[in-house]
Enzyme design. Structure first.
Site, PDB file in Angstrom:
ATOM      1  CE  LYS A 142      52.900 -23.359  18.106  1.00 29.39           C
ATOM      2  NZ  LYS A 142      54.437 -21.762  17.426  1.00 29.39           N
ATOM      3  CG  ASP A 165      56.695 -21.009  14.911  1.00 27.84           C
ATOM      4  OD1 ASP A 165      56.569 -20.144  14.632  1.00 27.84           O
ATOM      5  OD2 ASP A 165      56.102 -21.359  15.905  1.00 27.84           O
TER       6      ASP A 165
HETATM    7  P1  NAP Z   1      53.281 -19.679  25.508  1.00 22.21           P
HETATM    8  O1  NAP Z   1      54.729 -21.135  25.043  1.00 22.21           O
HETATM    9  O2  NAP Z   1      52.458 -19.321  26.529  1.00 22.21           O
HETATM   10  O3  NAP Z   1      54.643 -18.950  26.946  1.00 22.21           O
HETATM   11  C1  NAP Z   1      54.352 -17.249  26.987  1.00 22.21           C
HETATM   12  C2  NAP Z   1      54.859 -16.475  27.507  1.00 22.21           C
HETATM   13  O4  NAP Z   1      54.328 -15.182  27.993  1.00 22.21           O
HETATM   14  C3  NAP Z   1      56.256 -17.170  29.077  1.00 22.21           C
HETATM   15  O5  NAP Z   1      57.246 -16.874  29.053  1.00 22.21           O
HETATM   16  C4  NAP Z   1      54.909 -16.108  29.569  1.00 22.21           C
HETATM   17  O6  NAP Z   1      55.971 -16.091  31.016  1.00 22.21           O
HETATM   18  C5  NAP Z   1      54.868 -14.882  28.991  1.00 22.21           C
HETATM   19  N1  NAP Z   1      53.509 -14.056  29.796  1.00 22.21           N
HETATM   20  C6  NAP Z   1      52.417 -14.572  29.860  1.00 22.21           C
HETATM   21  N2  NAP Z   1      51.748 -13.373  30.444  1.00 22.21           N
HETATM   22  C7  NAP Z   1      52.593 -12.554  30.790  1.00 22.21           C
HETATM   23  C8  NAP Z   1      52.399 -11.640  31.397  1.00 22.21           C
HETATM   24  N3  NAP Z   1      50.679 -11.669  32.058  1.00 22.21           N
HETATM   25  N4  NAP Z   1      53.389 -11.172  32.071  1.00 22.21           N
HETATM   26  C9  NAP Z   1      54.634 -11.221  31.526  1.00 22.21           C
HETATM   27  N5  NAP Z   1      54.905 -11.993  31.006  1.00 22.21           N
HETATM   28  C10 NAP Z   1      53.609 -12.693  30.524  1.00 22.21           C
HETATM   29  O7  NAP Z   1      53.165 -18.464  24.058  1.00 22.21           O
HETATM   30  P2  NAP Z   1      54.144 -19.123  22.702  1.00 22.21           P
HETATM   31  O8  NAP Z   1      53.810 -19.702  21.905  1.00 22.21           O
HETATM   32  O9  NAP Z   1      55.935 -18.729  23.095  1.00 22.21           O
HETATM   33  O10 NAP Z   1      53.595 -17.355  22.365  1.00 22.21           O
HETATM   34  C11 NAP Z   1      54.423 -16.040  22.278  1.00 22.21           C
HETATM   35  C12 NAP Z   1      53.920 -15.129  22.001  1.00 22.21           C
HETATM   36  O11 NAP Z   1      54.082 -15.161  20.305  1.00 22.21           O
HETATM   37  C13 NAP Z   1      52.460 -14.621  21.641  1.00 22.21           C
HETATM   38  O12 NAP Z   1      51.452 -13.353  21.518  1.00 22.21           O
HETATM   39  C14 NAP Z   1      51.989 -15.631  19.829  1.00 22.21           C
HETATM   40  O13 NAP Z   1      51.129 -14.570  19.186  1.00 22.21           O
HETATM   41  C15 NAP Z   1      53.139 -15.359  19.672  1.00 22.21           C
HETATM   42  N6  NAP Z   1      53.924 -15.929  18.773  1.00 22.21           N
HETATM   43  C16 NAP Z   1      54.028 -15.452  17.238  1.00 22.21           C
HETATM   44  C17 NAP Z   1      54.489 -15.660  15.826  1.00 22.21           C
HETATM   45  C18 NAP Z   1      54.592 -15.786  14.750  1.00 22.21           C
HETATM   46  O14 NAP Z   1      53.833 -16.352  13.563  1.00 22.21           O
HETATM   47  N7  NAP Z   1      54.567 -14.079  14.628  1.00 22.21           N
HETATM   48  C19 NAP Z   1      54.815 -17.589  16.357  1.00 22.21           C
HETATM   49  C20 NAP Z   1      54.352 -17.778  17.407  1.00 22.21           C
HETATM   50  C21 NAP Z   1      54.378 -17.237  18.588  1.00 22.21           C
HETATM   51  P3  NAP Z   1      55.697 -17.644  32.185  1.00 22.21           P
HETATM   52  O15 NAP Z   1      56.215 -18.126  31.949  1.00 22.21           O
HETATM   53  O16 NAP Z   1      56.261 -16.801  33.849  1.00 22.21           O
HETATM   54  O17 NAP Z   1      54.147 -17.891  32.756  1.00 22.21           O
END
Ligand code: NAP
Length: 275
Positions: free
Chosen positions: A75, A111
């Site tokens: 992205k 999003d």
């Molecule tokens: P990303 O950019 O990889 O960010 C992941 C986030 O999760 C970071 O803030 C990370 O913290 C945190 N994290 C990961 N493992 C963790 C743990 N064990 N304990 C605490 N924090 C943790 O991913 P993203 O694209 O933002 O996606 C995040 C979530 O949003 C996913 O579950 C995805 O399925 C969901 N999402 C949903 C939609 C929808 O349409 N419903 C759309 C987009 C995303 P750190 O910075 O400390 O690593």
């Protein structure tokens, strides 16, 4: 072998696709093909697992694909490969949608507005304090949307430096995840991947903080995360990741086709698949 769900594909059928890696469990082909079929549009949607992003984007332009959905991990990096980026996507710093406008690839972010539409079905955001857990791509889009709608985001993240970086761009409060115990807020949004299948027994929050607040979990697999279940048990209003997913997909559909998306159909097929 299961019979294929075939439809008539002709020389004028428009092709849309999702690019990402991994891509095997994406619900985007299901939701967009259901919408194309419902409206009788001559479009088809497929999924591509992409490692070589620049080459893939050149291929999109060369082959004349109509629309692309972009997911993890591309992205941010994809922005450098496009001809134009819509100002909101540039401010958020991520593109999840590409539209091919007569050979020019234009990047958008649906999003943020998908999440806001899901939330606004349940709550008026103006003047509310919203705790955002996470500082990755989803958190960036949601925090931007909250500001846009007149709410006050507070960014809490496991890695506090990332929360600080996001908060500085939005001029809002930030901290570590444990800070939630000290805050007073109206809604809380899980924009981390905690609780996502196969780790569905995990939750980013202690249920004791879930009192008289709205709880939104962006995770949609499982449909009812542990966070959503515990929020419901505590009597809280909830918004699931399914609502955000379907709303952001509907906005993509409208950018690609220029037609109003059949939101109910898109919700039904997604909910059926996740159930
Ligand atoms: P990303 O950019 O990889 O960010 C992941 C986030 O999760 C970071 O803030 C990370 O913290 C945190 N994290 C990961 N493992 C963790 C743990 N064990 N304990 C605490 N924090 C943790 O991913 P993203 O694209 O933002 O996606 C995040 C979530 O949003 C996913 O579950 C995805 O399925 C969901 N999402 C949903 C939609 C929808 O349409 N419903 C759309 C987009 C995303 P750190 O910075 O400390 O690593």
């Amino acid at each position: 072998m299961k019979p294929m769900n075939c439809r008539k594909i002709t020389a004028s059928t428009q092709l849309c696709a999702i690019i990402g890696n991994p891509i095997g469990h994406s619900l985007s082909p299901l939701v967009h093909n259901a919408a194309f079929r419902h409206l009788g549009l001559d479009y088809v949607f497929v999924a591509f697992r992409v490692d070589r992003l620049q080459e893939a984007v050149r291929g999109i332009a060369a082959l004349g694909l109509k629309g692309i959905s972009v997911t993890i991990p591309h992205k941010v990096e994809v922005m450098a490969c496009l001809d134009e980026i819509e100002p909101v996507a540039r401010r958020i710093g991520a593109v999840n949608t590409i539209v091919n406008r007569d050979g020019k690839l234009v990047g958008y972010n649906t999003d943020w507005n998908g999440a806001m539409r899901a939330l606004q079905d349940k709550i008026e955001l103006q003047g509310k304090t919203a705790v955002v857990l996470g500082a990755g791509g989803a958190a960036r889009a949601i925090a931007f949307g909250l500001k846009e709608k007149g709410a006050e985001p507070v960014i809490l993240n496991r890695t506090v430096s990332k929360a600080e970086e996001l908060a500085s761009g939005l001029t809002c409060r930030f901290g570590g995840l444990e800070l939630i115990d000290k805050l007073s807020f109206d809604l809380v949004i899980n924009a981390t991947s905690v609780g996502m299948s196969p780790d569905a027994d995990r939750t980013p929050l202690n249920r004791t903080v879930l009192k008289n607040v709205l709880v939104f979990d962006t995770v949609y697999n499982p449909l009812k995360t542990r966070l959503i279940r515990e929020a419901e048990e505590n009597g809280c209003a909830t918004v699931t990741g399914l609502e955000m997913f379907v709303n952001q997909a509907a906005l993509q559909f409208e950018l690609w086709t220029g037609q109003t998306a059949p939101l109910d159909i898109m919700k039904q097929v997604t909910a059926r698949e996740l159930a």
